[in-house]
Design an enzyme around this catalytic site. Structure first.
Site, PDB file in Angstrom:
ATOM      1  N   ASP A  12     -27.980   7.627 -21.023  1.00 40.20           N
ATOM      2  CA  ASP A  12     -28.419   8.350 -19.965  1.00 40.20           C
ATOM      3  C   ASP A  12     -27.741   8.668 -18.499  1.00 40.20           C
ATOM      4  O   ASP A  12     -26.291   7.738 -18.682  1.00 40.20           O
ATOM      5  CB  ASP A  12     -29.545   7.088 -19.238  1.00 40.20           C
ATOM      6  CG  ASP A  12     -30.276   7.672 -18.809  1.00 40.20           C
ATOM      7  OD1 ASP A  12     -30.644   8.682 -17.926  1.00 40.20           O
ATOM      8  OD2 ASP A  12     -30.909   6.612 -17.572  1.00 40.20           O
ATOM      9  N   ASN A  14     -25.814  11.514 -17.619  1.00 37.70           N
ATOM     10  CA  ASN A  14     -24.915  12.598 -17.501  1.00 37.70           C
ATOM     11  C   ASN A  14     -25.311  13.532 -16.086  1.00 37.70           C
ATOM     12  O   ASN A  14     -24.282  14.188 -15.988  1.00 37.70           O
ATOM     13  CB  ASN A  14     -25.022  13.955 -18.709  1.00 37.70           C
ATOM     14  CG  ASN A  14     -24.393  13.208 -20.554  1.00 37.70           C
ATOM     15  OD1 ASN A  14     -24.333  12.253 -20.332  1.00 37.70           O
ATOM     16  ND2 ASN A  14     -25.570  13.495 -21.324  1.00 37.70           N
ATOM     17  N   GLY A  15     -26.527  13.809 -16.453  1.00 44.21           N
ATOM     18  CA  GLY A  15     -27.329  14.555 -14.965  1.00 44.21           C
ATOM     19  C   GLY A  15     -26.669  14.323 -13.879  1.00 44.21           C
ATOM     20  O   GLY A  15     -25.993  14.359 -12.322  1.00 44.21           O
ATOM     21  N   ARG A  16     -26.985  12.667 -13.234  1.00 41.91           N
ATOM     22  CA  ARG A  16     -26.211  12.093 -12.200  1.00 41.91           C
ATOM     23  C   ARG A  16     -25.038  11.900 -12.362  1.00 41.91           C
ATOM     24  O   ARG A  16     -23.713  11.802 -10.986  1.00 41.91           O
ATOM     25  CB  ARG A  16     -27.041  10.599 -12.356  1.00 41.91           C
ATOM     26  CG  ARG A  16     -28.312  10.932 -11.945  1.00 41.91           C
ATOM     27  CD  ARG A  16     -28.434   8.966 -11.863  1.00 41.91           C
ATOM     28  NE  ARG A  16     -29.586   8.954 -13.438  1.00 41.91           N
ATOM     29  CZ  ARG A  16     -29.730   8.418 -13.304  1.00 41.91           C
ATOM     30  NH1 ARG A  16     -29.758   7.108 -12.727  1.00 41.91           N
ATOM     31  NH2 ARG A  16     -29.624   8.216 -15.291  1.00 41.91           N
ATOM     32  N   HIS A  29     -23.318  17.386 -19.729  1.00 42.27           N
ATOM     33  CA  HIS A  29     -23.238  17.130 -21.104  1.00 42.27           C
ATOM     34  C   HIS A  29     -22.239  16.795 -21.639  1.00 42.27           C
ATOM     35  O   HIS A  29     -22.646  16.464 -22.467  1.00 42.27           O
ATOM     36  CB  HIS A  29     -24.474  17.507 -21.364  1.00 42.27           C
ATOM     37  CG  HIS A  29     -26.157  17.668 -20.404  1.00 42.27           C
ATOM     38  ND1 HIS A  29     -26.871  16.244 -20.329  1.00 42.27           N
ATOM     39  CD2 HIS A  29     -26.532  18.306 -20.058  1.00 42.27           C
ATOM     40  CE1 HIS A  29     -27.954  16.780 -19.735  1.00 42.27           C
ATOM     41  NE2 HIS A  29     -27.419  17.827 -19.305  1.00 42.27           N
ATOM     42  N   GLU A  59     -40.017  14.282 -25.209  1.00 43.02           N
ATOM     43  CA  GLU A  59     -40.348  14.370 -23.778  1.00 43.02           C
ATOM     44  C   GLU A  59     -38.801  15.732 -22.553  1.00 43.02           C
ATOM     45  O   GLU A  59     -39.905  16.166 -21.568  1.00 43.02           O
ATOM     46  CB  GLU A  59     -40.216  13.125 -22.828  1.00 43.02           C
ATOM     47  CG  GLU A  59     -41.691  12.192 -22.647  1.00 43.02           C
ATOM     48  CD  GLU A  59     -41.004  11.409 -24.252  1.00 43.02           C
ATOM     49  OE1 GLU A  59     -40.198  11.283 -24.270  1.00 43.02           O
ATOM     50  OE2 GLU A  59     -42.065  10.850 -25.357  1.00 43.02           O
ATOM     51  N   ARG A  63     -38.396  18.920 -19.154  1.00 45.29           N
ATOM     52  CA  ARG A  63     -36.857  20.100 -18.342  1.00 45.29           C
ATOM     53  C   ARG A  63     -36.927  21.852 -18.498  1.00 45.29           C
ATOM     54  O   ARG A  63     -37.342  22.037 -19.606  1.00 45.29           O
ATOM     55  CB  ARG A  63     -35.832  19.226 -19.259  1.00 45.29           C
ATOM     56  CG  ARG A  63     -35.731  17.845 -18.981  1.00 45.29           C
ATOM     57  CD  ARG A  63     -33.692  17.529 -18.832  1.00 45.29           C
ATOM     58  NE  ARG A  63     -34.457  15.588 -18.953  1.00 45.29           N
ATOM     59  CZ  ARG A  63     -32.722  15.124 -19.412  1.00 45.29           C
ATOM     60  NH1 ARG A  63     -31.944  15.607 -19.419  1.00 45.29           N
ATOM     61  NH2 ARG A  63     -33.014  14.047 -19.040  1.00 45.29           N
ATOM     62  N   LEU A 123     -20.057   4.923 -41.413  1.00 43.07           N
ATOM     63  CA  LEU A 123     -20.638   4.271 -40.530  1.00 43.07           C
ATOM     64  C   LEU A 123     -21.980   5.707 -40.963  1.00 43.07           C
ATOM     65  O   LEU A 123     -22.144   6.393 -41.062  1.00 43.07           O
ATOM     66  CB  LEU A 123     -20.286   4.889 -39.677  1.00 43.07           C
ATOM     67  CG  LEU A 123     -20.591   4.829 -38.222  1.00 43.07           C
ATOM     68  CD1 LEU A 123     -21.826   3.600 -37.718  1.00 43.07           C
ATOM     69  CD2 LEU A 123     -20.351   5.474 -36.555  1.00 43.07           C
ATOM     70  N   ARG A 186     -35.230   0.161 -19.077  1.00 42.69           N
ATOM     71  CA  ARG A 186     -36.322   0.736 -19.515  1.00 42.69           C
ATOM     72  C   ARG A 186     -35.115   0.952 -20.858  1.00 42.69           C
ATOM     73  O   ARG A 186     -34.079   1.396 -20.537  1.00 42.69           O
ATOM     74  CB  ARG A 186     -37.259   1.572 -18.711  1.00 42.69           C
ATOM     75  CG  ARG A 186     -36.727   2.826 -18.258  1.00 42.69           C
ATOM     76  CD  ARG A 186     -37.480   4.010 -17.168  1.00 42.69           C
ATOM     77  NE  ARG A 186     -36.648   4.955 -16.901  1.00 42.69           N
ATOM     78  CZ  ARG A 186     -36.375   5.072 -16.023  1.00 42.69           C
ATOM     79  NH1 ARG A 186     -36.052   3.754 -15.905  1.00 42.69           N
ATOM     80  NH2 ARG A 186     -35.818   6.176 -16.309  1.00 42.69           N
ATOM     81  N   LEU A 187     -37.144   0.680 -22.044  1.00 47.93           N
ATOM     82  CA  LEU A 187     -36.899   1.483 -23.139  1.00 47.93           C
ATOM     83  C   LEU A 187     -36.783   3.439 -23.319  1.00 47.93           C
ATOM     84  O   LEU A 187     -36.697   3.911 -23.831  1.00 47.93           O
ATOM     85  CB  LEU A 187     -37.363   0.876 -24.057  1.00 47.93           C
ATOM     86  CG  LEU A 187     -37.152  -0.124 -24.712  1.00 47.93           C
ATOM     87  CD1 LEU A 187     -37.730  -1.013 -25.590  1.00 47.93           C
ATOM     88  CD2 LEU A 187     -35.247  -0.368 -25.395  1.00 47.93           C
TER      89      LEU A 187
END
Length: 239
Positions: A12, A14-16, A29, A59, A63, A123, A186-187
């Site tokens: 979480d 990338n935009g900020r 991004h 969700e 965007r 992996l 939060r998840l």
């Protein structure tokens, strides 16, 4: 506590990150993709066997169309540029999420990545794409309900174990550790079933700034915790 076999990350911020630098969101991004590359390389070196990343949620379609298009383009670029290196380094790619809702070219690329790397063991990189935890649970419930309606299984055969075995993550152990960057706590609809007993680490850094050191710090944090799974530890019993 040993190193967790399975680490999941909500990538979480990338935009900020881009906004703080006066850059377009696409630049954030792109920087996030590079952070992902570095994390995939670092994870097995630090003892992690499974790495799940929240690449695109169900969700995220809400965007702006231009941003969604940019994200799709970055996914295609990542697969085309990085798949050979992933395969060479023994990384197995698994994709979870609703694949039926994807464009044929995206779906084909993801299927090719899974097929090519299916035998790798260094992996397992699990890419959550067009994924939502609630959607996964609903799809699984429908699958099992259909099986009962057809007479292929009895309703009392639906247990926590059989339900988990029908999820997108079948064959993958639940994550012991979930990391989220950007300071959000939060998840966000990520691995809701699988993360029931995961340890959570929230980091203030934005995802493009995430490094090997951040991952190592989170693993050390995990190692210092006591996991109870609803029960008591030996120390609790002694008290």
């Amino acid at each position: 506590m040993a190193t967790p076999a399975h680490v999941a990350i909500i990538m979480d911020g990338n935009g900020r990150w881009a906004k703080a630098r006066g850059l377009p969101r696409l630049a954030g991004h792109r920087a996030g993709v590079e952070a992902l590359r570095q994390t995939v390389r670092a994870a097995p070196e630090l003892g992690v066997s499974y790495l799940t990343v929240y690449a695109f949620s169900s969700e995220n379609w809400s965007r702006p169309k231009s941003e969604v298009s940019d994200l799709m383009g970055l996914l295609k670029l990542f697969i085309r540029r990085d798949l050979a290196e992933l395969h060479q380094n023994g990384v197995r790619v698994r994709v979870i999420g609703d694949k039926e809702g994807l464009q044929p070219d995206i779906r084909g690329l993801l299927q090719d990545a899974e097929s090519l790397t299916a035998g790798n063991e260094a992996l397992t990189l699990v890419i959550a794409f067009n994924y939502g935890g609630r959607d996964e649970i609903v799809r699984t419930a429908r699958t099992l309900a259909d099986a009962v309606a057809r007479g292929d299984m009895a309703s009392d055969a639906i247990t926590a174990e059989s339900f988990a075995a029908s999820l997108d993550t079948q064959g993958i152990p639940d994550p012991e550790l979930v990391i989220r960057t950007s300071g959000e706590l939060r998840l966000s609809n990520f691995l809701l079933w699988q993360a029931a007993y995961s340890e959570l680490v929230f980091l203030p850094c934005y995802w493009p700034d995430f490094s090997r050191e951040h991952l190592a710090d989170a693993l050390r944090d995990f190692a210092g915790r006591e996991r109870r799974f609803g029960g008591l530890t030996a120390r609790d019993v002694a008290l």
